[in-house]
Design a protein around this motif. Structure first.
Motif, PDB file in Angstrom:
ATOM      1  N   GLU A 103      -3.458   8.351  -2.756  1.00  0.00           N
ATOM      2  CA  GLU A 103      -2.431   9.380  -2.846  1.00  0.00           C
ATOM      3  C   GLU A 103      -2.752  10.372  -3.973  1.00  0.00           C
ATOM      4  N   ARG A 104      -3.196   9.837  -5.095  1.00  0.00           N
ATOM      5  CA  ARG A 104      -3.464  10.711  -6.241  1.00  0.00           C
ATOM      6  C   ARG A 104      -4.633  11.663  -5.950  1.00  0.00           C
ATOM      7  N   ASP A 124      -5.438  12.843  -3.112  1.00  0.00           N
ATOM      8  CA  ASP A 124      -4.890  13.882  -2.232  1.00  0.00           C
ATOM      9  C   ASP A 124      -4.070  14.896  -3.038  1.00  0.00           C
ATOM     10  N   SER A 127      -7.198   6.597   5.348  1.00  0.00           N
ATOM     11  CA  SER A 127      -5.948   5.843   5.404  1.00  0.00           C
ATOM     12  C   SER A 127      -5.787   5.183   6.778  1.00  0.00           C
ATOM     13  N   ARG A 178       1.643   4.467  -2.590  1.00  0.00           N
ATOM     14  CA  ARG A 178       1.503   5.869  -2.209  1.00  0.00           C
ATOM     15  C   ARG A 178       2.782   6.657  -2.488  1.00  0.00           C
ATOM     16  N   TYR A 179       3.909   6.099  -2.089  1.00  0.00           N
ATOM     17  CA  TYR A 179       5.171   6.844  -2.241  1.00  0.00           C
ATOM     18  C   TYR A 179       5.539   7.063  -3.704  1.00  0.00           C
ATOM     19  N   GLY A 233      -3.323   2.322  -2.642  1.00  0.00           N
ATOM     20  CA  GLY A 233      -2.374   3.340  -2.185  1.00  0.00           C
ATOM     21  C   GLY A 233      -2.195   4.413  -3.239  1.00  0.00           C
ATOM     22  N   GLN A 234      -2.075   3.979  -4.484  1.00  0.00           N
ATOM     23  CA  GLN A 234      -1.848   4.918  -5.575  1.00  0.00           C
ATOM     24  C   GLN A 234      -3.028   5.886  -5.720  1.00  0.00           C
ATOM     25  N   GLU A 278       3.480   7.284  -6.234  1.00  0.00           N
ATOM     26  CA  GLU A 278       2.557   8.288  -6.759  1.00  0.00           C
ATOM     27  C   GLU A 278       2.954   9.678  -6.267  1.00  0.00           C
ATOM     28  N   ARG A 279       3.372   9.742  -5.007  1.00  0.00           N
ATOM     29  CA  ARG A 279       3.768  11.035  -4.442  1.00  0.00           C
ATOM     30  C   ARG A 279       4.968  11.596  -5.213  1.00  0.00           C
ATOM     31  N   TYR A 300       0.845  -1.197   0.000  1.00  0.00           N
ATOM     32  CA  TYR A 300       0.000   0.000   0.000  1.00  0.00           C
ATOM     33  C   TYR A 300       0.880   1.248   0.000  1.00  0.00           C
ATOM     34  N   TRP A 301       1.891   1.272   0.859  1.00  0.00           N
ATOM     35  CA  TRP A 301       2.749   2.451   0.945  1.00  0.00           C
ATOM     36  C   TRP A 301       3.695   2.575  -0.239  1.00  0.00           C
TER      37      TRP A 301
END
Lengths: 325, 475
Positions: free
Chosen positions: A168-169, A171, A304, A14-15, A164-165, A17-18, A10-11
Motif C-alpha cells: 500500500e505504501r 502505491d 496484489s 493495507r487499509y 499489506g502495509q 496504511e491507506r 493483509y487488508w
C-alpha cells in the motif's frame, strides 16, 4: 494460518496504511495552501487526482471546494477509499480476526474507528483548521504500528500485515509523487521558481522525508526528489524500499531463503524490485515520470492479485466433497 | 452513596432481609458503598460503559436485516453469593449435568428410560431436537454436554430454582470474564478485602476440556463460529483469542476421507476438536439442513468415524426442551438413585389433558412458555398480561397444546442496581457455567442478568436486560 485470516490481516495492513497516507496528504496540502500566492490558493483538485478517484469525485460534486474535498477524502462513505471507508474496513477486518490480534491492537483499532465517528459527528471538514483531527488520526495509527512492533511475534501474521502495509505504501508514495504532475504552475517558466520549490518541499514533508532529503542531497532539485522517493535504498517510504520489504515478507511467508522465487507473487515482486534496483533517475524522466509511476501502480495491482491467488483463495468445500464421493 | 431509601420490597432481596438488615455476604460491600459519594459511583459507572465501548464488547441485534452492534449494559454493583450457598449450587449442578449426560447416552442408544416408562417415548422420539442420525452413537469419551449454562432464579422462599438447562451452545461466558476485569478496576481495594473467587482461568479449563476429547498428544482445537453477523461473535473471537486457538468458519473447513481439514496458507491441516457455536442442524448440510450455508458438508460422517470431536455433541438439544425439563427430577432419580439437590419449578405440560385444563383455567396466574422458543420470546407472564393476551394465549395453547408448558409465576430476587433514581432493587437470574471433561467442574462465577426496567422480570439482553458481575466469596 487460515487463508481467510491471512487475507484479513493483509487488508488490515493495507487499509491502515491507506488511511494514514490520506491524513498526511491532507495535512500537507493544507500547509502548502498557506504558502501559495493569493491567486493560486485553494488547489484541491490535484489531491483528488493523486488518489485516483477524480472520476468518482466529479460524479458527485461540481467544483473543488475545500470542505467538499475534505469530506470526500475523509468521511464520504460512497468513496470506497475515503479515510472513513478504509478505517471502517480495517476495523471490520480486525473484528473478524480479533482472536489473532493482541487485545491492545484491537482496542486501538476500535478506538480509531470511534474517533472517526466522533469527527463525523463534529463535522470536522467544515472547520477552519481541521489539522489537529488529522494529526490525531495519524498518531493513533502510528500507535497501532508501535504496539504491533513491540508485541507481535514475527510469524506469518506479522509478515502478512507488513506485506499489506508496504504494498500500500509503495502505491501511495507513487501517487503522492504524481501529485506534482497534476499541480498547476502558472506558466512553463515557473519551473524551478520559488513556487515550484514550495511544491517539492511540501511533497517531501508529506512523507516525512524533508529533513532526510536535505541531509542526503542538500538543495531541492526535482531529479533528486524523484530519485529519493522512487529509488532510495534506505528511506522507508521510497518505492524501492517498500518493494524490498514486501519481498522479504513474501520470502518469510513461503520460507524461501535461497532467493529467486517460489510462487508467482514472488516472481512478480522480484522483477519489479530489480527493475527499480537497477534503474537510474534519468531513465525515469526520459520515460516520463507520470507514465513510469502509472506503470508501477499497474504492476502493484497485479502483484496484489497474485498474492491473493497464491495464499487467500479458498476451495469450495461443497466441490471438494463431491469430488470425493 | 445514599442507601437509606433502598427497600427490599415484596421479593427476596439479596442485600436486605425483610427486616431491612444487611445480609452477611453484602456486609463489607455495604460498609464501603456508604462511603463512596453518589457522584463517584456514577462516574465509575460511566467509566465502565466507556471501557465496554472501547473493548468492543458488543452483541448484534437485528432490525430490518441490518446488524447493529450493541453494548450489554453492565451495572457496576455486583451480585454477591456466599460460599455455603454456592457449595449447594455446585453439588446440585454437578448432579444434574451428570444425570442429563446419562440420559442423552441412553435415549440415543438403549432407550431404557423410555422402555421403563419414566419419560414418555413420544415426547423424546417425536421431538424435533431428537436427531435420528445420532442413534447408536457414543461421542468421544462418552460426553454429550461439555458446556452447560444453567439458568436459575431465587424465589421468595430464598431457594434457587432451575429454570432451564442450556445444553446446546450457552452463551454469555465472555461477559462473565470481561465484566470481572472491568469491575476489578472499579473497586480495586474492596475486591481484595472481600475475597472473591477468581474466574479468569475459565479459558484454560475450557481448552483443557476440549483437548481431553482427543486421544492425540497435541490435538488441534478450533472454535467454529457462524461468522461476524452472529449475535455472539464477540464471544466466539474472545474465547478463541483467550485459548490461543483458531476461530474458524464453515468455509475454512473441508472434509476429505472422513477427516476434517482447515484451509491454511500452507495447505490443508487436520483439525481434531471443534468447539462449535453453530446449531446442530446447521452443522452439516449433507446430514441435516441442506440449505445450511454455515456448515461443513461431510463433517457428520467424520464425527461418526471418530475423527473429530464436537462440543457440545450434536443431539443434546432434546434434553433441554422445556417439556423434558419437567422430567429432570425423575431422570436424576432413575439414573443416580438420588433425590435432586436443586429445585425444579413445578411445570404443567399442556400435552397432558389434566394439566391443560388447569392451565386454561388459571392462565392469569401462570407463566406460559413455548417449548422450543428462546430469548424470552413466545412467552406470556399471566399476572402482567391483559385479558386480551390471556384469551389469545388460550387459543394458541388449544390449537397446539404440545407446544406449550406453564409454570407458576415465580418471584425473582432483587439486587441493588444503579438507576436514574438512585439505588434500587432490580430482578435478576443466575447463569453459572459447567464444564464436563475429565470430571465435572462448576466455575465459581456466573453471568447475572438483570432486568433494568423497574418491576420487569424479563432479563434477556434482547429485551432490556443488562448484566452484573457475580462474586462468589471464599467464605
Amino acid at each position: 494460518m487460515l487463508s481467510r485470516v491471512a487475507n484479513n490481516i493483509y487488508w488490515l495492513g493495507r487499509y491502515l496504511e491507506r488511511a494514514e497516507n490520506y491524513a498526511r496528504f491532507i495535512d500537507v496540502n493544507f500547509n502548502l495552501m498557506q504558502d501559495l500566492p493569493m491567486d493560486l490558493k485553494e488547489q484541491w483538485q490535484p489531491l483528488i487526482a493523486a488518489t485516483g478517484d477524480l472520476q468518482l469525485y466529479q460524479h458527485s460534486y461540481k467544483d473543488f471546494d475545500k470542505n467538499q474535498v475534505l469530506f470526500f477524502l475523509t468521511f464520504d462513505q460512497n468513496n470506497p477509499n475515503s479515510m472513513f471507508s478504509a478505517i471502517s474496513r480495517a476495523r471490520e477486518n480486525a473484528r473478524i480476526i480479533r482472536e489473532n490480534l493482541s487485545k491492545e491492537t484491537w482496542e486501538k483499532s476500535n478506538q480509531l474507528y470511534l474517533m472517526m465517528q466522533e469527527g463525523e459527528a463534529k463535522k470536522v471538514w467544515k472547520k477552519a483548521d481541521p489539522r489537529p483531527f488529522y494529526e490525531k488520526i495519524k498518531n493513533q495509527i502510528l500507535l497501532i504500528y508501535g504496539i504491533a512492533d513491540s508485541s507481535v511475534a514475527r510469524v506469518e501474521g506479522w509478515y502478512f500485515r507488513q506485506l499489506g502495509q508496504f504494498v500500500e505504501r509503495a502505491d501511495k508514495t507513487s501517487r503522492i509523487l504524481d501529485v506534482k504532475y497534476h499541480i498547476l504552475l502558472p506558466s512553463g517558466s515557473d519551473v524551478g521558481s520559488p513556487l515550484d520549490f514550495l511544491h517539492w518541499m511540501a511533497l517531501l514533508k508529506s512523507v516525512t522525508g524533508f529533513n532526510t532529503y536535505r541531509r542526503i542531497y542538500g538543495n531541492i532539485n526535482p531529479l533528486n526528489v524523484v530519485e529519493f522517493l522512487v529509488l532510495n535504498k534506505y528511506f522507508p517510504r521510497s518505492i524501492y524500499f517498500c518493494l524490498n520489504e514486501a519481498e522479504v515478507c513474501l520470502h518469510h511467508i513461503s520460507g524461501n531463503l535461497g532467493g529467486g522465487f517460489k510462487n508467482p507473487a514472488e516472481k512478480a515482486i522480484g522483477e519489479l524490485r530489480s527493475q527499480l534496483e537497477f534503474a537510474e533517475v534519468g531513465e525515469i524522466i526520459d520515460y516520463g515520470l507520470h507514465e513510469y509511476l502509472d506503470n508501477i501502480q499497474i504492476k502493484l495491482n497485479k502483484l496484489s492479485d497474485l498474492i491473493d491467488s497464491t495464499y487467500f483463495r479458498l476451495q469450495d468445500n461443497f466441490i471438494s466433497q463431491n469430488q470425493n464421493q | 452513596m445514599k442507601i437509606e431509601g433502598y427497600q427490599s420490597g415484596e421479593h427476596y432481596d439479596e442485600m436486605l432481609n425483610p427486616q431491612g438488615e444487611i445480609r452477611t455476604p453484602y456486609a463489607e460491600f455495604f460498609r464501603n458503598l456508604k462511603k463512596v459519594p453518589t457522584a463517584k459511583m456514577n462516574h465509575l459507572q460511566f467509566s465502565a460503559n466507556q471501557t465496554q465501548r472501547a473493548m468492543g464488547m458488543t452483541f448484534n441485534v437485528y432490525h430490518d436485516n441490518e446488524g447493529l452492534e450493541k453494548i450489554l449494559h453492565l451495572d457496576i454493583i455486583p451480585r454477591i453469593i456466599a460460599n455455603p450457598e454456592w457449595e449447594k449450587l455446585d453439588k446440585g449442578l454437578k448432579q444434574r449435568t451428570y444425570a442429563l449426560n446419562l440420559f442423552l447416552q441412553d435415549i440415543y442408544n438403549d432407550q431404557k428410560i423410555l422402555k421403563d416408562g419414566i419419560v414418555p417415548e413420544e415426547l423424546i422420539l417425536g421431538s424435533k431436537d431428537f436427531l435420528k442420525p445420532c442413534i447408536g452413537l457414543t461421542p468421544p469419551k462418552g460426553i454429550w454436554c461439555h458446556i452447560t449454562g444453567t439458568d436459575l432464579i431465587k424465589n421468595k422462599d430464598g431457594e434457587y430454582y432451575v429454570l432451564e438447562d442450556n445444553l446446546r451452545c450457552p452463551s454469555g461466558v465472555s461477559y462473565m470474564l470481561e465484566s470481572r476485569e472491568i469491575i476489578k478496576r472499579a473497586f480495586p481495594v474492596l475486591f481484595n478485602k472481600i475475597g472473591v473467587r477468581p474466574v479468569s482461568d475459565y479459558p484454560a479449563k475450557l481448552l483443557q476440556m476440549l483437548q481431553f476429547l482427543s486421544d492425540k498428544p497435541k490435538p488441534v482445537v478450533g472454535v467454529l463460529t457462524p461468522g461476524i453477523y452472529n449475535s455472539a461473535y464477540y464471544e466466539h473471537s474472545y474465547l478463541a483469542l483467550q485459548m490461543g486457538i483458531e476461530l474458524v468458519t464453515g468455509i475454512d473447513l473441508l472434509v476429505k476421507d472422513k477427516k476434517v481439514y482447515m484451509q491454511t496458507t500452507k495447505g490443508l491441516q487436520q483439525i481434531d476438536v471443534l468447539y462449535r457455536r453453530i446449531d446442530d442442524v446447521f452443522i452439516d448440510p449433507l446430514t441435516f439442513r441442506p440449505d445450511s450455508m454455515l456448515g461443513i458438508p461431510g463433517i457428520f460422517e467424520a464425527y461418526k468415524a471418530g475423527n473429530i470431536a464436537l462440543a457440545n455433541a450434536p443431539g443434546t438439544g432434546v434434553a433441554d426442551d422445556k417439556a423434558v425439563y419437567a422430567y429432570v427430577p425423575k431422570i436424576i432419580k432413575y439414573y443416580l438413585d438420588e433425590d435432586p439437590i436443586l429445585n425444579n419449578v413445578p411445570t404443567y405440560l399442556c400435552r397432558e389433558k389434566k394439566d391443560l385444563d388447569y392451565v386454561l383455567e388459571n392462565i392469569e396466574e401462570l407463566v406460559v412458555k413455548e417449548t422450543n422458543a428462546a430469548g424470552g420470546y413466545g412467552m406470556l407472564i399471566g399476572p402482567k398480561a391483559s385479558k386480551e393476551e390471556h384469551a389469545k394465549f388460550r387459543e394458541l395453547i388449544k390449537a397446539n397444546p404440545t407446544n406449550y408448558i406453564a409454570q407458576p409465576t415465580l418471584s425473582l430476587s432483587t439486587v441493588p442496581t444503579l438507576t436514574d433514581e438512585g439505588l434500587q432493587g432490580r430482578h435478576v437470574d443466575l447463569r453459572p457455567y459447567i464444564l464436563y471433561g475429565d470430571g465435572i467442574e462448576v466455575i465459581p462465577g456466573a453471568l447475572t442478568r438483570v432486568a433494568l426496567r423497574k418491576g420487569s422480570l424479563v432479563v434477556n439482553s434482547s429485551q432490556g436486560g443488562g448484566s452484573k458481575d457475580t462474586w462468589i466469596l471464599y467464605s
